[in-house]
Design an enzyme around this catalytic site. Structure first.
Site, mmCIF file in Angstrom:
data_model
loop_
_atom_site.group_PDB
_atom_site.id
_atom_site.type_symbol
_atom_site.label_atom_id
_atom_site.label_comp_id
_atom_site.label_asym_id
_atom_site.label_seq_id
_atom_site.Cartn_x
_atom_site.Cartn_y
_atom_site.Cartn_z
ATOM 1 N N SER A 145 49.720 49.777 30.276
ATOM 2 C CA SER A 145 51.140 50.034 30.513
ATOM 3 C C SER A 145 51.488 51.483 30.171
ATOM 4 O O SER A 145 50.934 52.407 30.754
ATOM 5 C CB SER A 145 51.978 49.029 29.713
ATOM 6 O OG SER A 145 53.312 49.032 30.127
ATOM 7 N N ASP A 205 53.441 41.454 38.443
ATOM 8 C CA ASP A 205 53.896 42.296 37.328
ATOM 9 C C ASP A 205 55.304 42.785 37.640
ATOM 10 O O ASP A 205 55.506 43.602 38.537
ATOM 11 C CB ASP A 205 52.938 43.475 37.158
ATOM 12 C CG ASP A 205 53.220 44.286 35.895
ATOM 13 O OD1 ASP A 205 54.360 44.223 35.387
ATOM 14 O OD2 ASP A 205 52.305 44.983 35.438
ATOM 15 N N HIS A 259 52.261 41.028 33.533
ATOM 16 C CA HIS A 259 52.029 42.397 33.077
ATOM 17 C C HIS A 259 50.798 42.553 32.195
ATOM 18 O O HIS A 259 50.059 43.522 32.322
ATOM 19 C CB HIS A 259 53.263 42.912 32.339
ATOM 20 C CG HIS A 259 53.190 44.336 31.934
ATOM 21 N ND1 HIS A 259 52.874 45.352 32.818
ATOM 22 C CD2 HIS A 259 53.378 44.948 30.724
ATOM 23 C CE1 HIS A 259 52.887 46.518 32.187
ATOM 24 N NE2 HIS A 259 53.174 46.297 30.917
#
Length: 266
Positions: free
Chosen positions: A104, A211, A241
């Protein structure tokens, strides 16, 4: 796991180490926004079982490191902090290859790390990376006040236990995003987009096609610019995610290990 307290760019930096008695490579884990390296205990265990000595910082303003919570004014400082932890790892294991695994926001940091220090790396892994076209920061910055809308635990994984643990974790930030960090996101996305690719460095991109926090289409352009040739993609149907915490994580870990076997062999 053991902890080290280092001098970071903006105060004390806590680095986690999962040691290995006879490692064959070093893995640097780079965590995402609002969380901390301790959430990667299982990932570190998988990597350790594969022969890695694993190191992972809590970024400034995150976890047990110093700084106002979730405030990052310049991601170049975070990259430098990761390099400090890499120095700790190299001092302990000077002859071993190093791989960087970023998730991320950590994917953005890892991508920039590879642009700055790619010649020192054997491989780069990006999981649900904030890279390319991520609309959230500019959308929030256009508002007079940043809404107090924390990350929904249900957006992380199809596994309810992941969301439950996240919501109960006192080291996770459960408040709103902060303007300096959003501004730094915008600048660094532009920097990474304009700084060129990572050459022949092997890159593995992992992403869930459901996601909702860092949508797949937005990341694709950034990953393709970063590694137009030496790139392996694994896109997981239905995954959200955090693919390392997903219901199909055994598949994800298998893909990760298979990629690392190839990268380290070459």
């Amino acid at each position: 796991m053991t902890e080290h307290v280092l001098t970071g760019t903006r105060g004390t930096l806590t680095a986690h180490e999962w040691p290995h008695p006879r490692p064959r490579y070093v893995a640097l884990l780079v965590h995402g926004y609002g969380e901390h390296a301790g959430r990667y205990q299982e990932t570190a265990g998988v990597l350790g079982g594969h022969g890695a000595a694993v190191f992972a910082p809590d970024h400034m303003g995150h976890g047990r490191s110093a700084g106002e919570r979730v405030v990052i004014e310049d991601f170049e400082d975070v990259v430098t902090d990761v390099h400090t932890v890499a120095g700790l790892a190299r001092a302990a294991h000077p002859e071993l290859p190093v791989v960087v695994i970023g998730h991320s926001m950590g994917g953005l940091v890892a991508a920039r790390y590879a642009q700055r220090y790619g010649a020192t790396l054997a491989a780069l892994v990006l999981s649900g990376p904030v890279i390319g076209n991520w609309a959230l920061p500019e959308r929030l910055l256009a508002l007079d006040e940043i809404p107090d809308a924390p990350i929904s635990p249900g957006a992380l994984s199809r596994d309810p236990a992941t969301g439950t643990a996240y919501a109960a974790d006192p080291l996770v930030w459960h408040g709103p995003m902060k303007r300096p960090t959003l501004e730094a996101f915008v600048r660094t996305l532009e920097t990474v987009a304009g700084a060129g690719g990572v050459g022949p460095l092997p890159l593995l991109w992992l992403h869930g096609d459901d996601d909702r926090l860092v949508p797949l289409p937005g990341s694709r352009g950034g990953v393709e610019r970063l590694a137009p040739d030496a790139r392996t993609e694994r896109i997981y149907a239905g995954a959200r995610h955090e693919v390392f915490h997903e219901t199909n994580k055994a598949e994800v870990f298998g893909d990760l290990i298979h990629f690392l076997d190839g990268a380290l062999a070459s």
